[in-house]
Design a protein around this motif. Structure first.
Motif, PDB file in Angstrom:
ATOM      1  N   THR A  18      23.090  -3.281   3.435  1.00  0.00           N
ATOM      2  CA  THR A  18      23.801  -2.076   2.995  1.00  0.00           C
ATOM      3  C   THR A  18      24.766  -1.599   4.073  1.00  0.00           C
ATOM      4  O   THR A  18      25.902  -1.212   3.779  1.00  0.00           O
ATOM      5  N   VAL A  19      24.336  -1.642   5.334  1.00  0.00           N
ATOM      6  CA  VAL A  19      25.229  -1.275   6.439  1.00  0.00           C
ATOM      7  C   VAL A  19      26.450  -2.188   6.446  1.00  0.00           C
ATOM      8  O   VAL A  19      27.594  -1.729   6.597  1.00  0.00           O
ATOM      9  N   SER A  20      26.208  -3.487   6.261  1.00  0.00           N
ATOM     10  CA  SER A  20      27.311  -4.449   6.240  1.00  0.00           C
ATOM     11  C   SER A  20      28.289  -4.146   5.109  1.00  0.00           C
ATOM     12  O   SER A  20      29.507  -4.190   5.296  1.00  0.00           O
ATOM     13  N   ARG A  21      27.756  -3.795   3.929  1.00  0.00           N
ATOM     14  CA  ARG A  21      28.637  -3.487   2.791  1.00  0.00           C
ATOM     15  C   ARG A  21      29.449  -2.229   3.052  1.00  0.00           C
ATOM     16  O   ARG A  21      30.624  -2.160   2.677  1.00  0.00           O
ATOM     17  N   VAL A  29      29.043   0.690  -2.410  1.00  0.00           N
ATOM     18  CA  VAL A  29      27.836   1.427  -2.012  1.00  0.00           C
ATOM     19  C   VAL A  29      27.912   2.857  -2.544  1.00  0.00           C
ATOM     20  O   VAL A  29      28.957   3.507  -2.468  1.00  0.00           O
ATOM     21  N   GLY A  30      26.810   3.341  -3.076  1.00  0.00           N
ATOM     22  CA  GLY A  30      26.766   4.707  -3.586  1.00  0.00           C
ATOM     23  C   GLY A  30      27.095   5.725  -2.509  1.00  0.00           C
ATOM     24  O   GLY A  30      26.838   5.503  -1.314  1.00  0.00           O
ATOM     25  N   ARG A  34      26.217   5.642   1.509  1.00  0.00           N
ATOM     26  CA  ARG A  34      27.405   5.419   2.330  1.00  0.00           C
ATOM     27  C   ARG A  34      27.563   6.508   3.389  1.00  0.00           C
ATOM     28  O   ARG A  34      27.835   6.223   4.564  1.00  0.00           O
ATOM     29  N   LEU A  35      27.354   7.753   2.991  1.00  0.00           N
ATOM     30  CA  LEU A  35      27.479   8.859   3.947  1.00  0.00           C
ATOM     31  C   LEU A  35      26.408   8.788   5.033  1.00  0.00           C
ATOM     32  O   LEU A  35      26.688   9.061   6.214  1.00  0.00           O
ATOM     33  N   ARG A  36      25.182   8.403   4.647  1.00  0.00           N
ATOM     34  CA  ARG A  36      24.114   8.277   5.646  1.00  0.00           C
ATOM     35  C   ARG A  36      24.437   7.199   6.668  1.00  0.00           C
ATOM     36  O   ARG A  36      24.226   7.366   7.866  1.00  0.00           O
ATOM     37  N   VAL A  37      24.971   6.087   6.182  1.00  0.00           N
ATOM     38  CA  VAL A  37      25.330   4.997   7.094  1.00  0.00           C
ATOM     39  C   VAL A  37      26.466   5.422   8.017  1.00  0.00           C
ATOM     40  O   VAL A  37      26.427   5.177   9.227  1.00  0.00           O
ATOM     41  N   LEU A  38      27.478   6.066   7.473  1.00  0.00           N
ATOM     42  CA  LEU A  38      28.608   6.513   8.295  1.00  0.00           C
ATOM     43  C   LEU A  38      28.173   7.516   9.346  1.00  0.00           C
ATOM     44  O   LEU A  38      28.646   7.490  10.491  1.00  0.00           O
ATOM     45  N   GLU A  39      27.268   8.410   8.961  1.00  0.00           N
ATOM     46  CA  GLU A  39      26.753   9.384   9.928  1.00  0.00           C
ATOM     47  C   GLU A  39      25.961   8.688  11.032  1.00  0.00           C
ATOM     48  O   GLU A  39      26.061   9.041  12.217  1.00  0.00           O
TER      49      GLU A  39
END
Length: 334
Positions: A18-21, A29-30, A34-39
Motif C-alpha cells: 500500500t505504501v508503494s502504491r 489507494v483510498g 493514502r492520507l495516513r501513509v502521507l502523514e
C-alpha cells in the motif's frame, strides 16, 4: 537509522504494498489510507531508496543526454528544458559532453548502458552507423533532438533548418540588401550546416541574386572561428551589406570583427543570427535572429523519450517545431 518503507507501513497501519502504491499510483489507494501513509512519510522524513526502487520496477529513473559542446549557449537552453521535463516525469538526468569525438561518444553510450539509464536523448550530431549499432546492441531507447536520421527509424524533434534559413535571408532581401554573404558551419559531420546553406541558396536564387552563391565562408562552432571567417568573407567580398550567420555565436563573432574594423552594424552591414540564445537580446547591438524554441525542444525530447520508454513507441516519429524571426537592432533597411 534511516527510516525504511517497513517503518512507514507500521506507522500508517498498512501493508508495504500500500505504501508503494501511494508513492507510485496514489489514485489506486483510498483517501483514508493514502492520507495516513502521507502523514507517516512526512513524520518519518522517509525518502525512497532509488536503487531498491529500480530493482522493483526494472528502471533506473535516469535519462542520458549526449551533447557535442556543453559550453555552447544553445545547449544551456536545451538542457534546462529537458531538466524541467525530467523533474515533472520523475527522472534524473545524466549529461555527457562528447566534443564531437567519435570514440568518446561511443564510450559514453557504454557508460549509460553500465548505469542502466532508461533512455538517451542524442543532440545535434549526425547518427553514424557505429552509433546506431552501439545503441541497438545496448537496447537503449533513443530520441534525437535538433537532428534527424533518414537512414534509421529513430524518433526526433527539431525545426526545419532549411525553411528557417530561407526566411532569414528573405528578410534581408526584403530590407533591400542585394550583396549578402553567409557564415556557415563546416559541412563535415554537421547536421544543420547543409540545410541552412540550402535555405540561403534557395532565397538568393528565388529572388534573382545568383551572384551571391559563392559569398560563403565556413567556420567551426566557436566565436573566434566566426571572427576569422568574417575576415575571409569581407576580404574576398568587401561590397557586402548583409551577412547571414548560422548561429548567434557566429553573429557575435562577425559583429565583433566588423566593430574592430570600424564598420558600423547595422549602419553599413546588417547581421542576422540563428537560435535566439539568451545573449542575443543582451548583445550590443541586440541581435536580429531566427528563434528556435530551444527550451521546448529539450522539454519535448524528454517527453517523447518517456513515451518511448513507457509504451515502446511514439505517436509522432518526426516532430517539427515552429521557428520565428526576432527583429532587433543588428539589421536595417538598405
Amino acid at each position: 537509522m534511516k527510516p525504511t518503507i517497513h517503518d512507514v507501513a507500521r506507522r500508517a497501519g498498512v501493508s508495504i504494498s500500500t505504501v508503494s502504491r501511494v508513492m507510485n499510483t496514489p489514485q489506486m489507494v483510498g483517501e483514508g489510507k493514502r492520507l495516513r501513509v502521507l502523514e507517516a512519510i512526512e513524520a518519518l522524513k522517509y525518502q525512497p531508496n532509488a536503487f531498491a526502487r529500480g530493482l522493483i520496477y526494472k528502471k533506473s529513473f535516469t535519462l542520458g543526454l549526449l551533447i557535442p559542446d556543453i559550453e555552447s549557449m544553445y545547449y544551456a537552453g536545451l538542457i534546462r528544458g529537458m531538466q524541467d521535463a525530467c523533474i515533472k516525469l520523475g527522472y534524473s538526468l545524466m549529461i555527457c559532453n562528447t566534443d564531437r569525438n567519435k570514440e568518446r561518444l561511443l564510450a559514453y553510450i557504454d557508460t549509460f548502458h553500465e548505469k542502466q539509464v532508461d533512455g538517451i536523448v542524442f543532440a545535434s550530431d549526425a547518427m553514424l552507423p557505429e552509433y546506431y549499432r552501439k545503441l541497438t546492441d545496448c537496447k537503449i531507447p533513443t530520441v534525437l533532438v535538433s537532428t534527424h536520421s533518414e537512414e534509421y527509424n529513430l524518433p526526433c524533434i527539431e525545426i526545419d533548418d532549411e525553411a528557417a534559413a530561407y526566411d532569414a535571408v528573405k528578410f534581408l532581401i526584403a530590407l533591400g540588401h542585394r550583396d549578402i554573404g553567409m557564415i556557415g558551419f563546416n559541412h563535415d559531420n554537421s547536421i544543420s550546416g547543409p540545410p541552412r546553406y540550402s535555405g540561403f541558396i534557395r532565397a538568393i536564387t528565388e529572388f534573382g541574386l545568383p551572384e551571391n552563391k559563392n559569398k560563403v565562408s565556413y567556420a567551426y562552432y566557436r566565436f573566434n572561428h566566426a571572427y576569422a571567417a568574417t575576415h575571409h568573407l569581407l576580404t574576398s567580398y568587401p561590397e557586402l551589406t548583409a551577412i547571414f550567420c548560422v548561429s548567434d555565436e557566429f553573429a557575435m563573432g562577425a559583429i565583433s570583427y566588423l566593430k574592430d574594423r570600424d564598420i558600423l552594424v547595422p549602419g553599413q552591414v546588417s547581421v542576422i543570427g540563428f537560435d535566439n540564445v539568451r545573449m542575443a537580446g543582451m548583445f550590443i547591438p541586440k541581435l536580429t535572429t531566427v528563434a528556435q524554441p530551444i527550451y521546448q525542444l529539450g522539454y519535448r525530447a524528454a517527453e517523447k523519450l518517456h513515451e518511448l520508454i513507457s509504451t515502446g513507441r511514439v505517436q509522432l516519429r518526426r516532430e517539427v517545431l515552429e521557428h520565428q524571426l526576432m527583429i532587433r537592432e543588428s539589421t536595417r533597411e538598405r
